[in-house]
Scaffold this motif. Sequence first.
Motif, PDB file in Angstrom:
ATOM      1  N   LYS A   3       0.788  -1.203   0.128  1.00 48.53           N
ATOM      2  CA  LYS A   3      -0.102  -0.045  -0.109  1.00 48.53           C
ATOM      3  C   LYS A   3       0.790   1.401   0.068  1.00 48.53           C
ATOM      4  CE  LYS A   3      -3.728  -2.268   2.722  1.00 48.53           C
ATOM      5  NZ  LYS A   3      -4.397  -2.146   3.757  1.00 48.53           N
ATOM      6  N   LEU A   4       0.324   2.398  -0.475  1.00 45.85           N
ATOM      7  CA  LEU A   4       1.119   3.682  -0.633  1.00 45.85           C
ATOM      8  C   LEU A   4       1.335   4.281   0.776  1.00 45.85           C
ATOM      9  CD1 LEU A   4      -0.517   5.523  -3.399  1.00 45.85           C
ATOM     10  CD2 LEU A   4       1.630   4.501  -3.529  1.00 45.85           C
ATOM     11  N   ARG A   5       0.574   3.772   1.661  1.00 45.84           N
ATOM     12  CA  ARG A   5       0.376   4.434   3.006  1.00 45.84           C
ATOM     13  C   ARG A   5       1.791   3.683   3.779  1.00 45.84           C
ATOM     14  NH1 ARG A   5       0.209   8.738   5.673  1.00 45.84           N
ATOM     15  NH2 ARG A   5      -0.686   8.630   7.765  1.00 45.84           N
ATOM     16  N   ASP A   6       2.103   2.279   3.216  1.00 44.44           N
ATOM     17  CA  ASP A   6       3.413   1.754   3.870  1.00 44.44           C
ATOM     18  C   ASP A   6       4.603   2.362   3.525  1.00 44.44           C
ATOM     19  OD1 ASP A   6       1.395  -0.029   5.359  1.00 44.44           O
ATOM     20  OD2 ASP A   6       1.625  -1.632   3.816  1.00 44.44           O
ATOM     21  N   VAL A  28      -0.187   9.530  12.614  1.00 41.66           N
ATOM     22  CA  VAL A  28      -0.732   8.046  13.182  1.00 41.66           C
ATOM     23  C   VAL A  28      -0.082   7.927  14.575  1.00 41.66           C
ATOM     24  CG1 VAL A  28      -1.216   6.894  10.812  1.00 41.66           C
ATOM     25  CG2 VAL A  28       1.054   6.747  11.784  1.00 41.66           C
ATOM     26  N   SER A  29      -0.531   6.780  15.162  1.00 38.38           N
ATOM     27  CA  SER A  29       0.240   6.547  16.437  1.00 38.38           C
ATOM     28  C   SER A  29       1.517   5.697  16.187  1.00 38.38           C
ATOM     29  CB  SER A  29      -0.702   5.693  17.414  1.00 38.38           C
ATOM     30  OG  SER A  29      -1.008   4.521  16.898  1.00 38.38           O
ATOM     31  N   GLN A  30       2.275   5.618  17.183  1.00 38.39           N
ATOM     32  CA  GLN A  30       3.464   5.053  16.964  1.00 38.39           C
ATOM     33  C   GLN A  30       3.339   3.687  16.897  1.00 38.39           C
ATOM     34  OE1 GLN A  30       6.857   6.044  19.763  1.00 38.39           O
ATOM     35  NE2 GLN A  30       8.023   3.912  19.402  1.00 38.39           N
ATOM     36  N   PRO A  31       2.667   2.741  17.545  1.00 30.17           N
ATOM     37  CA  PRO A  31       2.305   1.405  17.392  1.00 30.17           C
ATOM     38  C   PRO A  31       1.737   1.030  16.195  1.00 30.17           C
ATOM     39  CG  PRO A  31       1.364   2.172  19.591  1.00 30.17           C
ATOM     40  CD  PRO A  31       1.742   3.340  18.665  1.00 30.17           C
ATOM     41  N   THR A  32       0.839   1.928  15.429  1.00 29.05           N
ATOM     42  CA  THR A  32       0.291   1.876  14.368  1.00 29.05           C
ATOM     43  C   THR A  32       1.306   1.776  13.293  1.00 29.05           C
ATOM     44  OG1 THR A  32      -1.811   2.646  14.826  1.00 29.05           O
ATOM     45  CG2 THR A  32      -1.137   2.458  12.278  1.00 29.05           C
ATOM     46  N   LEU A  33       2.367   2.682  13.147  1.00 24.60           N
ATOM     47  CA  LEU A  33       3.282   2.645  12.140  1.00 24.60           C
ATOM     48  C   LEU A  33       4.228   1.595  12.452  1.00 24.60           C
ATOM     49  CD1 LEU A  33       5.144   5.927  10.846  1.00 24.60           C
ATOM     50  CD2 LEU A  33       6.451   3.896  12.073  1.00 24.60           C
ATOM     51  N   SER A  34       4.680   1.412  13.522  1.00 20.00           N
ATOM     52  CA  SER A  34       5.499   0.088  13.970  1.00 20.00           C
ATOM     53  C   SER A  34       4.883  -1.068  13.442  1.00 20.00           C
ATOM     54  CB  SER A  34       6.011   0.154  15.124  1.00 20.00           C
ATOM     55  OG  SER A  34       6.822  -0.982  15.634  1.00 20.00           O
ATOM     56  N   GLY A  35       3.749  -1.312  13.640  1.00 21.16           N
ATOM     57  CA  GLY A  35       3.191  -2.397  13.277  1.00 21.16           C
ATOM     58  C   GLY A  35       3.099  -2.694  11.833  1.00 21.16           C
ATOM     59  N   GLN A  36       2.409  -1.642  11.167  1.00 22.70           N
ATOM     60  CA  GLN A  36       2.522  -1.641   9.546  1.00 22.70           C
ATOM     61  C   GLN A  36       3.745  -1.949   8.995  1.00 22.70           C
ATOM     62  OE1 GLN A  36      -1.006  -2.056   9.515  1.00 22.70           O
ATOM     63  NE2 GLN A  36      -0.212  -1.350   7.377  1.00 22.70           N
ATOM     64  N   ILE A  37       4.868  -1.428   9.768  1.00 24.54           N
ATOM     65  CA  ILE A  37       6.472  -1.841   9.169  1.00 24.54           C
ATOM     66  C   ILE A  37       6.705  -3.132   9.251  1.00 24.54           C
ATOM     67  CG2 ILE A  37       8.720  -1.356   9.356  1.00 24.54           C
ATOM     68  CD1 ILE A  37       7.419   0.862   7.660  1.00 24.54           C
ATOM     69  N   MET A  38       6.322  -3.717  10.475  1.00 28.89           N
ATOM     70  CA  MET A  38       6.077  -5.269  10.652  1.00 28.89           C
ATOM     71  C   MET A  38       5.710  -6.080   9.418  1.00 28.89           C
ATOM     72  SD  MET A  38       6.826  -5.334  14.883  1.00 28.89           S
ATOM     73  CE  MET A  38       7.003  -7.207  14.781  1.00 28.89           C
ATOM     74  N   LEU A  46      11.680  -9.378   4.092  1.00 32.32           N
ATOM     75  CA  LEU A  46      12.790  -8.811   4.205  1.00 32.32           C
ATOM     76  C   LEU A  46      12.779  -7.968   5.362  1.00 32.32           C
ATOM     77  CD1 LEU A  46      13.237  -7.286   0.358  1.00 32.32           C
ATOM     78  CD2 LEU A  46      14.894  -9.154   1.506  1.00 32.32           C
ATOM     79  N   GLN A  47      13.953  -7.770   6.092  1.00 29.52           N
ATOM     80  CA  GLN A  47      14.104  -6.896   7.206  1.00 29.52           C
ATOM     81  C   GLN A  47      14.599  -5.507   6.489  1.00 29.52           C
ATOM     82  OE1 GLN A  47      17.061  -7.831  10.151  1.00 29.52           O
ATOM     83  NE2 GLN A  47      16.601  -6.038  11.356  1.00 29.52           N
ATOM     84  N   LEU A  48      13.692  -4.479   6.785  1.00 25.36           N
ATOM     85  CA  LEU A  48      14.008  -3.175   6.387  1.00 25.36           C
ATOM     86  C   LEU A  48      14.458  -2.196   7.205  1.00 25.36           C
ATOM     87  CD1 LEU A  48      10.528  -2.890   4.401  1.00 25.36           C
ATOM     88  CD2 LEU A  48      12.727  -3.802   3.461  1.00 25.36           C
ATOM     89  N   LEU A  65      15.174  -0.048  -0.977  1.00 29.76           N
ATOM     90  CA  LEU A  65      13.815  -0.025  -1.428  1.00 29.76           C
ATOM     91  C   LEU A  65      12.937   1.277  -1.073  1.00 29.76           C
ATOM     92  CD1 LEU A  65      12.594  -3.443  -0.226  1.00 29.76           C
ATOM     93  CD2 LEU A  65      12.859  -2.571  -2.517  1.00 29.76           C
ATOM     94  N   VAL A  66      13.861   2.220  -0.180  1.00 30.03           N
ATOM     95  CA  VAL A  66      13.043   3.317   0.188  1.00 30.03           C
ATOM     96  C   VAL A  66      13.247   4.404  -0.973  1.00 30.03           C
ATOM     97  CG1 VAL A  66      15.232   4.544   1.280  1.00 30.03           C
ATOM     98  CG2 VAL A  66      12.713   5.038   1.879  1.00 30.03           C
ATOM     99  N   LYS A  67      14.172   4.195  -1.882  1.00 32.22           N
ATOM    100  CA  LYS A  67      14.305   4.803  -3.113  1.00 32.22           C
ATOM    101  C   LYS A  67      13.320   4.464  -3.967  1.00 32.22           C
ATOM    102  CE  LYS A  67      19.617   5.142  -2.453  1.00 32.22           C
ATOM    103  NZ  LYS A  67      20.869   4.749  -3.226  1.00 32.22           N
ATOM    104  N   GLU A  68      12.887   3.442  -4.155  1.00 33.79           N
ATOM    105  CA  GLU A  68      12.051   2.811  -5.091  1.00 33.79           C
ATOM    106  C   GLU A  68      10.669   3.444  -4.361  1.00 33.79           C
ATOM    107  OE1 GLU A  68      12.339   1.713  -7.877  1.00 33.79           O
ATOM    108  OE2 GLU A  68      14.710   1.461  -7.602  1.00 33.79           O
ATOM    109  N   ALA A  69      10.570   3.416  -3.152  1.00 38.15           N
ATOM    110  CA  ALA A  69       9.193   3.987  -2.368  1.00 38.15           C
ATOM    111  C   ALA A  69       8.999   5.446  -3.046  1.00 38.15           C
ATOM    112  CB  ALA A  69       9.121   3.510  -0.871  1.00 38.15           C
ATOM    113  N   ARG A  70      10.052   6.104  -2.817  1.00 42.40           N
ATOM    114  CA  ARG A  70      10.019   7.589  -3.081  1.00 42.40           C
ATOM    115  C   ARG A  70       9.552   7.787  -4.486  1.00 42.40           C
ATOM    116  NH1 ARG A  70      15.070   8.797   0.698  1.00 42.40           N
ATOM    117  NH2 ARG A  70      13.707   9.057   2.594  1.00 42.40           N
ATOM    118  N   ASN A  71       9.898   7.014  -5.558  1.00 49.37           N
ATOM    119  CA  ASN A  71       9.554   7.099  -7.138  1.00 49.37           C
ATOM    120  C   ASN A  71       8.323   6.829  -6.966  1.00 49.37           C
ATOM    121  OD1 ASN A  71      12.303   7.637  -7.713  1.00 49.37           O
ATOM    122  ND2 ASN A  71      12.843   5.544  -8.121  1.00 49.37           N
TER     123      ASN A  71
END
Length: 298
Positions: A3-6, A28-38, A46-48, A65-71
């Motif tokens: 998802k774009l949000r991720d 967003v809350s920190q648990p939300t962001l951390s959970g979505q990254i996991m 992959l470990q990001l 991958l963050v470079k691709e994410a920004r594209n």
Amino acid sequence: MVKLRDLEYLDAIDRFKHFGKAAEACFVSQPTLSGQIMKLEEQLNLQLVERHRRNVMLTPAGEQLVKEARNVLSAAQVFEETARTLLDPLAGDLHVGMIPTLAPYLLPYVMEPLNERLPKVNFYLHEKQTKVLMQELNEGKLDLLILPWLEDMQGVERYDLFEEPLDLAVSPQHSLANKTQVTFDDLNNQQLLTLEDGHCLRDQALGYCFTAGAKEDHRFQATSLETLRYMVASGIGMTMLPRLATHNLEDTHRIRYIRFKTPEPTRNISLLIRPNYSRMTCVREVVSCIREVMKDLL
């Protein structure tokens, strides 16, 4: 499917190196962001992110991958902009980047005419140094930049707006204070106060002054034009200021602003956009409006 949000969360972690600050930036809350990254890591297998007690950082896989994410995020923004343009090319948000040595002196003259000419456009102004602005333009975070043109600015489309002369600023006690005009010969062996590294005006002023035989005063480097102005008023030295920064001031009893004889040192103020930018109708209106205002002013 990712998802774009991720991708926005991954970008924020790379920028802030901190889950709490990244979550705050993403609203967003920190648990939300951390959970979505996991979840994203599980999805990609992959470990990001490397998680440490006080901060976080991306793994080599995450950095790639963050470079691709920004594209992808930039492409999504272009998609949305194009859709809005199809509805009304002269409406919507416009994020404009400017440098600190230009924004506070140009905006009072151009914002009212721009708002009158483009009443449906919401202007968002971002004041940062040139290097950061160029990066954010390329990443799609900014729509256009208004700043002095430099020869090393590559990969952008350029529209010249106006030439802004640079004037000499000295205290009333300075040996040049009684001159109505100065030449580059007058600067020979003089000490010049400058801005700190990172300001393009510093490089431009030094380029002119070194050619004239002036020397940089290494005792002090200012963070802003206003600091330079106060230093000159205190009798500590002399400096070069853009013409717009000397307009409508009430400090002429403390500072003498002296123009150069032709040829005057100048900086070329331009509007920059990404190649193939979708909102050209709006860009043309902005360029035309600023050119008209500055033609009368300068």
